[in-house]
Design a protein around this motif. Structure first.
Motif, PDB file in Angstrom:
ATOM      1  N   TRP A  76      27.651  57.368 105.995  1.00  0.00           N
ATOM      2  CA  TRP A  76      27.963  55.990 106.377  1.00  0.00           C
ATOM      3  C   TRP A  76      28.245  55.136 105.148  1.00  0.00           C
ATOM      4  O   TRP A  76      29.136  54.267 105.172  1.00  0.00           O
ATOM      5  N   CYS A  77      27.534  55.370 104.065  1.00  0.00           N
ATOM      6  CA  CYS A  77      27.792  54.633 102.817  1.00  0.00           C
ATOM      7  C   CYS A  77      29.186  54.948 102.283  1.00  0.00           C
ATOM      8  O   CYS A  77      29.900  54.050 101.814  1.00  0.00           O
ATOM      9  N   LEU A  78      29.590  56.204 102.361  1.00  0.00           N
ATOM     10  CA  LEU A  78      30.941  56.580 101.926  1.00  0.00           C
ATOM     11  C   LEU A  78      31.989  55.954 102.829  1.00  0.00           C
ATOM     12  O   LEU A  78      33.067  55.542 102.369  1.00  0.00           O
ATOM     13  N   PHE A  79      31.697  55.866 104.127  1.00  0.00           N
ATOM     14  CA  PHE A  79      32.606  55.224 105.075  1.00  0.00           C
ATOM     15  C   PHE A  79      32.823  53.761 104.702  1.00  0.00           C
ATOM     16  O   PHE A  79      33.966  53.286 104.623  1.00  0.00           O
ATOM     17  N   VAL A  80      31.724  53.058 104.438  1.00  0.00           N
ATOM     18  CA  VAL A  80      31.827  51.649 104.035  1.00  0.00           C
ATOM     19  C   VAL A  80      32.555  51.527 102.702  1.00  0.00           C
ATOM     20  O   VAL A  80      33.429  50.655 102.531  1.00  0.00           O
ATOM     21  N   LEU A  81      32.222  52.399 101.756  1.00  0.00           N
ATOM     22  CA  LEU A  81      32.886  52.375 100.451  1.00  0.00           C
ATOM     23  C   LEU A  81      34.392  52.563 100.599  1.00  0.00           C
ATOM     24  O   LEU A  81      35.184  51.895  99.921  1.00  0.00           O
ATOM     25  N   GLY A  82      34.788  53.462 101.493  1.00  0.00           N
ATOM     26  CA  GLY A  82      36.213  53.682 101.711  1.00  0.00           C
ATOM     27  C   GLY A  82      36.927  52.424 102.148  1.00  0.00           C
ATOM     28  O   GLY A  82      37.993  52.073 101.616  1.00  0.00           O
ATOM     29  N   TRP A  83      36.355  51.682 103.085  1.00  0.00           N
ATOM     30  CA  TRP A  83      36.999  50.459 103.572  1.00  0.00           C
ATOM     31  C   TRP A  83      36.956  49.351 102.529  1.00  0.00           C
ATOM     32  O   TRP A  83      37.896  48.546 102.441  1.00  0.00           O
TER      33      TRP A  83
END
Length: 256
Positions: free
Chosen positions: A121-128
């Motif tokens: 989820w942290c990587l998902f947020v980082l991507g956006w």
């Protein structure tokens, strides 16, 4: 026409952000009524055909309208400052069509919990975050058509954007696309439908980068070829980090 152009650009800009915000919920499978895992149910074969068709339609529209030949044709019919806003608006509407028509394929490929899920989820947020930040690195207004309309409203001449590599562009050539890929693939619950969406969009991104870089080479020649030779396309090299750490270590060693 100046005020019409400005209003048109603002509408396209707002539609873009609405569809972009929906894309976050769509891929995260939260908050929005239709997501990559929730929507009208179809048989597996029909779902694959519909989903592939939707992504192909988006990719074809997005790619054709990005070509210089189409841009010249478009400017023959509408004022030049409206061309970018038209591209932004139609691309956003095609995304909306994809959301509306998407058929889930709910079979689970992986589902992780605990610390690994939090990390994804942290990587998902980082991507956006990378996606949004990358739009401001070159020119957020130029990218989304607002600057062109504003210059027309104020009676200013068009602005030519030169070649430069600010911020993350020193690490990768396409940080916005890196962010999208990170966001599409980072999920603790990967279904067949989500995998199909991520794979299809990743393929389109790679094809789009190929054609974009051909255009950039034609526009900037050897300057862009040198940039290609020294800067990775999507995944940052560890060499700059290694050099920075080594340099700090050597300075500290000399001071001791």
């Amino acid at each position: 026409m100046r005020w019409v152009t400005m209003l048109y650009a603002v509408v396209a800009y707002l539609v873009f952000w609405l569809c972009s915000a929906y894309l976050i919920g769509f891929t995260a499978d939260i908050l929005v009524p239709r997501t990559v895992n929730h929507g009208p149910v179809s048989g597996t074969g029909q779902a694959l055909l519909i989903n592939a068709s939707l992504m192909l339609m988006f990719g074809v529209q997005h790619s054709i309208m990005a070509r210089q030949g189409f841009k010249r044709w478009c400017r023959a019919w509408i004022p030049a400052p409206m061309e970018r806003s038209t591209y932004v608006l139609l691309s956003s509407l095609m995304l909306g069509l994809l959301y509306w028509g998407w058929r889930p394929l709910p079979l689970t490929l992986w589902w992780v919990e605990g610390g690994l899920a939090v990390a994804l989820w942290c990587l998902f947020v980082l991507g956006w975050v990378l996606v949004v930040y990358a739009t401001f690195l070159i020119s957020h207004g130029e990218l989304l058509g607002i600057s062109q309309a504003y210059r027309r409203l104020r009676g200013r001449a068009p602005c030519e954007i030169g070649f430069h590599t600010p911020g993350l562009h020193r690490l990768v050539r396409h940080p916005l696309m890196s962010g999208l890929l990170l966001a599409f693939w980072s999920t603790p619950h990967m279904t067949v439908g989500h995998f199909f969406f991520a794979a299809g969009m990743s393929l389109y991104i790679l094809i789009g980068i190929h054609f974009e870089e051909r255009s950039l080479v034609r526009a900037f020649g050897d300057r862009y070829r040198a940039y290609q030779a020294t800067t990775p396309m999507l995944i940052p090299s560890l060499r700059p980090l290694y050099r920075a750490v080594s340099s700090c270590f050597m300075k500290r060693k000399r001071s001791v």
